[in-house]
Design an enzyme around this catalytic site. Sequence first.
Site, PDB file in Angstrom:
ATOM      1  N   HIS A  27       0.844  -1.202   0.000  1.00  0.00           N
ATOM      2  CA  HIS A  27       0.000   0.000   0.000  1.00  0.00           C
ATOM      3  C   HIS A  27       0.872   1.243   0.000  1.00  0.00           C
ATOM      4  O   HIS A  27       2.088   1.159   0.099  1.00  0.00           O
ATOM      5  CB  HIS A  27      -1.029  -0.015   1.130  1.00  0.00           C
ATOM      6  N   HIS A  56       1.242   3.960   1.947  1.00  0.00           N
ATOM      7  CA  HIS A  56       1.730   4.736   3.107  1.00  0.00           C
ATOM      8  C   HIS A  56       3.254   4.856   3.086  1.00  0.00           C
ATOM      9  O   HIS A  56       3.962   3.923   2.716  1.00  0.00           O
ATOM     10  CB  HIS A  56       1.263   4.097   4.417  1.00  0.00           C
ATOM     11  N   ASP A  61       5.570   4.712   5.226  1.00  0.00           N
ATOM     12  CA  ASP A  61       6.405   3.743   5.934  1.00  0.00           C
ATOM     13  C   ASP A  61       6.436   2.385   5.219  1.00  0.00           C
ATOM     14  O   ASP A  61       6.987   1.418   5.761  1.00  0.00           O
ATOM     15  CB  ASP A  61       5.957   3.589   7.395  1.00  0.00           C
ATOM     16  N   HIS A  62       5.870   2.317   4.000  1.00  0.00           N
ATOM     17  CA  HIS A  62       5.950   1.086   3.204  1.00  0.00           C
ATOM     18  C   HIS A  62       6.581   1.316   1.833  1.00  0.00           C
ATOM     19  O   HIS A  62       6.841   0.359   1.105  1.00  0.00           O
ATOM     20  CB  HIS A  62       4.561   0.448   3.054  1.00  0.00           C
ATOM     21  N   HIS A  71      -7.691  -0.821   5.584  1.00  0.00           N
ATOM     22  CA  HIS A  71      -6.657   0.102   6.077  1.00  0.00           C
ATOM     23  C   HIS A  71      -6.517   1.250   5.077  1.00  0.00           C
ATOM     24  O   HIS A  71      -6.530   2.426   5.451  1.00  0.00           O
ATOM     25  CB  HIS A  71      -5.360  -0.674   6.238  1.00  0.00           C
ATOM     26  N   ASP A 112      -0.396  -3.902   6.187  1.00  0.00           N
ATOM     27  CA  ASP A 112      -1.086  -3.385   7.370  1.00  0.00           C
ATOM     28  C   ASP A 112      -2.538  -3.847   7.424  1.00  0.00           C
ATOM     29  O   ASP A 112      -3.397  -3.151   7.966  1.00  0.00           O
ATOM     30  CB  ASP A 112      -1.014  -1.848   7.394  1.00  0.00           C
ATOM     31  N   HIS A 138       4.279  -4.822  10.414  1.00  0.00           N
ATOM     32  CA  HIS A 138       4.765  -4.180  11.645  1.00  0.00           C
ATOM     33  C   HIS A 138       4.954  -5.177  12.782  1.00  0.00           C
ATOM     34  O   HIS A 138       4.268  -6.195  12.843  1.00  0.00           O
ATOM     35  CB  HIS A 138       3.766  -3.112  12.142  1.00  0.00           C
TER      36      HIS A 138
END
Length: 256
Positions: A56, A58, A60-61, A114, A133, A171
């Site tokens: 996805h 975001h 942090d990915h 998400h 996530d 995570h």
Amino acid sequence: MVYKIDVIACLSDNYAYLLRDEDSGAAVVIDAPEAAPILAAVEAAGGRLDALLLTHHHGDHIEGAAEIVERTGAKRIGAAADAHRLPPLDRAVVDGEAFSVGPLAFRVIATPGHTRGHIAYHAPMARALFCGDTLFSLGCGRLFEGSAADMWDSLLRLAALPPETAVCPGHEYTASNGRFALTVDPDNAALAERLAEVEALRATGRPTVPVPLKQERLTNPFLRAGDPELAERLGLAGRPAVEVFAELRRLKDSFR
Ligand code: ZN
Ligand code: FE
């Protein structure tokens, strides 16, 4: 074929994964939170990276994607639905699509909830699920762009995979998820056992994932929303699982 999965710790609590077929050397990385640790893992495994699979959009990915691609030449693969907000894709994939990277075979599972365009990658031969996530050990992702019904449907699709599937989430949230899980499912012996294992792993800085799907089905309250006892404990006896799921998500969002 012999498959190997490296768990790569990134940022404060993210995981990327390096999946390799040892015979051919074919290698893919799932998610790109941070370039340096991922490039180090690729280097340690021989330096080859064929593809980068994104779950996805975001930050942090995806933040490490540009540098990883520049250094390795890996092809970027991600959801067609989110092509406008992912790094430029070499291949845009849709729900149900099967694709291979050398001998490494994957199937795409759309998992909205998400984010709208979130996808998971199932590698049936490697018996692994890379779920970003959507599904965490003992938890699930927050509902940023989807409804509880969206996420519940997504989780059901993942839960229906073969029980021996290794769940590889985005995570390391297992310990805090576990503290919440205990409050809604205090008599679950499998959960208590898992928490003891998690504590021992974290005490020595080891990841708590991958975790077998069958274990998550016994311990993760968000996968157990259809369990009559859990519903009753939440005051929702006889209500549909999706309502129990929504209540679990609501309680978790305010849990400290
Ligand atoms: Zn996310
Ligand atoms: Fe994330």
